[in-house]
Design an enzyme around this catalytic site. Structure first.
Site, PDB file in Angstrom:
ATOM      1  N   ASP A 150       4.882   0.215  -9.056  1.00 15.76           N
ATOM      2  CA  ASP A 150       5.784  -0.465  -8.130  1.00 15.76           C
ATOM      3  C   ASP A 150       4.915  -1.408  -7.293  1.00 15.76           C
ATOM      4  O   ASP A 150       3.954  -0.960  -6.650  1.00 15.76           O
ATOM      5  CB  ASP A 150       6.467   0.578  -7.235  1.00 15.76           C
ATOM      6  CG  ASP A 150       7.433  -0.027  -6.226  1.00 15.76           C
ATOM      7  OD1 ASP A 150       7.184  -1.150  -5.734  1.00 15.76           O
ATOM      8  OD2 ASP A 150       8.432   0.626  -5.901  1.00 15.76           O
ATOM      9  N   CYS A 153       4.006  -0.545  -3.645  1.00 14.26           N
ATOM     10  CA  CYS A 153       3.306   0.720  -3.413  1.00 14.26           C
ATOM     11  C   CYS A 153       1.825   0.454  -3.139  1.00 14.26           C
ATOM     12  O   CYS A 153       1.118  -0.089  -3.996  1.00 14.26           O
ATOM     13  CB  CYS A 153       3.487   1.624  -4.628  1.00 14.26           C
ATOM     14  SG  CYS A 153       2.242   2.891  -4.847  1.00 14.26           S
ATOM     15  N   CYS A 156      -0.553   1.892  -5.653  1.00 15.38           N
ATOM     16  CA  CYS A 156      -0.515   1.159  -6.922  1.00 15.38           C
ATOM     17  C   CYS A 156      -1.474  -0.030  -6.858  1.00 15.38           C
ATOM     18  O   CYS A 156      -2.173  -0.335  -7.829  1.00 15.38           O
ATOM     19  CB  CYS A 156       0.900   0.672  -7.227  1.00 15.38           C
ATOM     20  SG  CYS A 156       2.088   1.991  -7.571  1.00 15.38           S
ATOM     21  N   ARG A 180      10.595   2.206  -6.906  1.00 17.82           N
ATOM     22  CA  ARG A 180      10.900   3.494  -6.281  1.00 17.82           C
ATOM     23  C   ARG A 180      12.248   3.513  -5.565  1.00 17.82           C
ATOM     24  O   ARG A 180      12.934   4.538  -5.540  1.00 17.82           O
ATOM     25  CB  ARG A 180       9.797   3.861  -5.289  1.00 17.82           C
ATOM     26  CG  ARG A 180       8.437   4.097  -5.902  1.00 17.82           C
ATOM     27  CD  ARG A 180       7.371   4.169  -4.821  1.00 17.82           C
ATOM     28  NE  ARG A 180       7.264   2.914  -4.077  1.00 17.82           N
ATOM     29  CZ  ARG A 180       6.660   2.780  -2.907  1.00 17.82           C
ATOM     30  NH1 ARG A 180       6.126   3.848  -2.326  1.00 17.82           N
ATOM     31  NH2 ARG A 180       6.582   1.615  -2.309  1.00 17.82           N
TER      32      ARG A 180
END
Length: 267
Positions: A150, A153, A156, A180
């Site tokens: 994502d 994020c 991430c 998400r």
């Protein structure tokens, strides 16, 4: 009486002498096993089929995807269309939620986890490379991890920053989309823009760095399907790293630890 007993024993010996050469002990055992296992296997299949059609709660049919026999007599594993699973007895009157372990000579083996891992590996194998965003090094990769990601994020983005080191270690990274907050979120739109870009890997890096992507989000893309796939495979957050054997590793993992988990440090 002794003569009669002697004659009976003699006839029994003669009978064994005649029949044993026709059927060896091994073949007798094989026949017995075949005779006992085949009806049992067929019966288990019948029970599984019946459970798949009849399982219900409060009078409502359950969305069953599959029912399979377990090593425990009379216990069946039920997997729902949502990806959830549980165990049931043969008539569906009792449910058990949790993991099933084998008490093996070398220790406990989580059979539930093994099955889930295999299901993930099989499901991901069906996703073509054309629907992934791929980062690989110049050399042939030694291992490949699949990451549900994502762009909103922070962990991430942190994992994405380690991709050059991962590639150097021989680890290829294949991204799948997992917004998400759902398909109505800005992250979903950004991921659709990434997949609609002419250069997906470049667009993914831009997204992870918070840069705007010029591509539209209107092309035919797999983002929604990958989001649903992630939920079905047990993904609850990002990054969600899936190893080649199907094991799900949630959250950020440093390159050196990932390398060890993949067995690359032993090479």
């Amino acid at each position: 009486m002794q003569n009669i007993t002697h004659e009976v024993k003699l006839k029994m010996r003669q009978r064994r002498f005649v029949t044993l050469p026709l059927l060896t002990p091994f073949s007798m055992l094989a026949c017995l096993l075949t005779a006992s296992l085949l009806p049992s296997a067929a019966q288990a299949d019948d029970v599984a089929d019946r459970l798949a059609d009849s399982l219900s709660v409060n009078g409502q049919s359950m969305p069953v995807e599959a029912v399979t026999e377990t090593p425990m007599d009379g216990v069946y594993h039920v997997r729902l269309e949502s990806g959830e699973s549980f165990y049931t007895n043969a008539d569906g009157s009792h449910f058990l939620v949790g993991d099933l372990y084998e008490n093996a000579p070398d220790g406990l083996v989580n059979l539930t986890e093994q099955e889930q891992n295999q299901e993930r590996a099989d499901a991901l194998a069906a996703v073509p490379e054309s629907e992934r965003v791929i980062f690989r090094g110049a050399d042939e990769p030694k291992a490949t991890i699949t990451v549900f990601t994502d762009p909103s994020c922070p962990y991430c983005a942190r994992l994405h920053d380690t991709i050059p080191e991962l590639n150097e270690r021989g680890i290829a990274v294949h991204y799948l989309a997992f917004p998400r907050a759902g398909m109505g979120s800005q992250a979903a739109t950004t991921l659709q823009q990434v997949w609609c870009s002419d250069n997906r890997s470049e667009a993914m890096t831009q997204a992870k760095e918070g840069e705007a992507i010029s591509s539209a989000a209107s092309c035919d893309n797999p983002v929604a399907g990958q989001y649903d796939l992630g939920k079905a495979l047990g993904v609850q957050g990002t990054p969600a790293i899936i190893l080649p054997n199907g094991q799900l590793v949630p959250g950020f993992v440093p390159p050196e630890r990932l390398s060890a988990m993949l067995g690359l440090d032993d090479e």
